[in-house]
Design a protein around this motif. Structure first.
Motif, short mmCIF file in Angstrom:
data_model
loop_
_atom_site.label_atom_id
_atom_site.label_comp_id
_atom_site.label_asym_id
_atom_site.label_seq_id
_atom_site.Cartn_x
_atom_site.Cartn_y
_atom_site.Cartn_z
N GLU A 116 0.84 -1.21 0.00
CA GLU A 116 0.00 0.00 0.00
C GLU A 116 0.87 1.25 0.00
O GLU A 116 0.57 2.23 -0.70
CB GLU A 116 -0.93 0.00 1.21
CG GLU A 116 -2.01 -1.07 1.16
CD GLU A 116 -2.81 -1.14 2.45
OE1 GLU A 116 -3.86 -1.81 2.45
OE2 GLU A 116 -2.39 -0.53 3.45
N ASP A 117 1.94 1.22 0.79
CA ASP A 117 2.83 2.38 0.88
C ASP A 117 3.62 2.59 -0.40
O ASP A 117 3.83 3.73 -0.84
CB ASP A 117 3.81 2.22 2.06
CG ASP A 117 3.11 2.27 3.40
OD1 ASP A 117 1.99 2.80 3.48
OD2 ASP A 117 3.70 1.78 4.39
N ASN A 118 4.07 1.49 -1.02
CA ASN A 118 4.95 1.59 -2.19
C ASN A 118 4.20 1.71 -3.51
O ASN A 118 4.64 2.41 -4.43
CB ASN A 118 5.88 0.38 -2.25
CG ASN A 118 6.86 0.34 -1.10
OD1 ASN A 118 7.28 1.37 -0.60
ND2 ASN A 118 7.24 -0.86 -0.68
N PHE A 119 3.06 1.01 -3.62
CA PHE A 119 2.35 0.95 -4.90
C PHE A 119 0.98 1.62 -4.88
O PHE A 119 0.43 1.92 -5.94
CB PHE A 119 2.19 -0.51 -5.34
CG PHE A 119 3.47 -1.27 -5.45
CD1 PHE A 119 4.46 -0.86 -6.31
CD2 PHE A 119 3.69 -2.42 -4.70
CE1 PHE A 119 5.66 -1.56 -6.43
CE2 PHE A 119 4.89 -3.13 -4.80
CZ PHE A 119 5.87 -2.70 -5.67
N GLY A 120 0.40 1.80 -3.70
CA GLY A 120 -0.92 2.40 -3.62
C GLY A 120 -2.01 1.37 -3.37
O GLY A 120 -1.78 0.15 -3.43
N LEU A 121 -3.20 1.86 -3.11
CA LEU A 121 -4.32 0.98 -2.76
C LEU A 121 -4.81 0.15 -3.94
O LEU A 121 -5.40 -0.92 -3.75
CB LEU A 121 -5.48 1.81 -2.22
CG LEU A 121 -5.32 2.41 -0.82
CD1 LEU A 121 -6.52 3.29 -0.48
CD2 LEU A 121 -5.17 1.31 0.22
N ASN A 122 -4.59 0.64 -5.16
CA ASN A 122 -5.21 -0.02 -6.31
C ASN A 122 -4.22 -0.65 -7.28
O ASN A 122 -4.52 -0.84 -8.46
CB ASN A 122 -6.13 0.97 -7.02
CG ASN A 122 -7.31 1.36 -6.16
OD1 ASN A 122 -8.16 0.54 -5.85
ND2 ASN A 122 -7.34 2.61 -5.72
N ASP A 123 -3.06 -0.99 -6.76
CA ASP A 123 -2.11 -1.77 -7.53
C ASP A 123 -2.47 -3.25 -7.40
O ASP A 123 -3.05 -3.68 -6.40
CB ASP A 123 -0.70 -1.53 -7.00
CG ASP A 123 0.35 -2.26 -7.81
OD1 ASP A 123 0.75 -1.73 -8.86
OD2 ASP A 123 0.75 -3.38 -7.40
#
Length: 277
Positions: free
Chosen positions: A237-244
């Protein structure tokens, strides 16, 4: 996934001067007309309406055809290849699928119809070959524009349902949870996922990810496995985001009751055997 940094309008205008400098069919008098066109595209967040399109083509038919023919100068080693190079630099992964290498430029509004936008960098989206082949000249209005699309903040809409069965058999179903999305955005995302066959293509990525990142030898019990997944989920979540897709997969694995240590051992054993074969 989904979003890329938008090129500046000014950089697109600068490109016009380069195009004109390397083209005998356009001159400085044509530049203001195309600048106005690019401004219209930018103001309307990645599109021009049909009335504007037809009026422009009618008034600048010859110039539009010439502009269409300038696209080939974006090829490597040609006069405008710097545009391609700059756009690829800004894209680590394909914004449509989230994992493919961006090696081709997609005309969001297809150049086959909108010839006047054929060399406008605002209309170029760097994507992978597979996504480009799937998107082709489908109705652009059914896809999100990776530069201009706005998404609700702190909303996870790209999700994965994971089902694990005896023998190390696992199924992944990625889908759009549109409960917090407006209908237009939900429809675009669902169409995009279906058109580029994202579920089918992500299946291999998911199997590779699990076999590469999960070790049944290091994870001793089910509680440790849950903690391991939760930790990787937070980092994703921190590195790619919620919707990766990584985030969606990990959330799906965490929620899957049958994804336990015993299953993980069978899954890894089964897929390593397939790789050897």
């Amino acid at each position: 996934m989904w979003k890329l940094e938008k090129p500046s309008l000014e950089s697109s205008k600068d490109d016009l001067r380069e195009v004109t400098a390397h083209c005998c069919g356009l001159n400085d008098k044509d530049v203001p007309n195309f600048e106005a066109l690019y401004e219209e595209y930018d103001i309307n967040k990645g599109k021009i309406n049909e009335e504007y399109h037809f009026d422009f083509i009618k008034s600048h038919a010859t110039q539009s055809k010439v502009m269409y023919n300038q696209y080939k100068k974006l090829n490597e080693g040609a006069e405008l290849d710097y545009i391609r190079a700059e756009l690829f630099t800004e894209a680590a992964d394909c914004p449509l699928c989230g994992f493919g290498e961006p090696v081709t430029l997609d005309h969001f509004m297809p150049k086959s119809k909108y010839k006047e936008l054929a060399t406008c960098r605002l209309n170029f989206v760097p994507i992978c070959w597979k996504c480009n082949q799937k998107k082709t000249d489908n109705d652009y209005q059914k896809f999100i524009h990776s530069y201009y699309q706005e998404f609700p903040k702190d909303v996870q809409f790209f999700k994965c349902l994971v089902s694990a069965k005896d023998g190390g058999i696992i199924h992944f179903k990625f889908y759009i949870d549109g409960i917090a999305l407006d209908t237009t955005l939900k429809d675009k995302l669902e169409n995009q996922v279906e058109t580029i066959e994202l579920n089918k293509r992500l299946n291999k990525e998911c199997i590779t990810y699990i076999t590469s990142n999960f070790s049944a030898d290091d994870i001793k019990d089910d509680r440790s496995l849950k903690f391991f997944i939760k930790d990787k989920l937070k980092k994703s979540e921190d590195n790619f985001g919620l919707n990766d897709w990584h985030t969606a997969l990990l959330a799906g694995l965490y929620d899957c009751v049958n994804f336990n240590v015993a299953f993980l051992k069978d899954f890894i054993k089964s897929n390593r055997r397939k790789q050897r074969i």
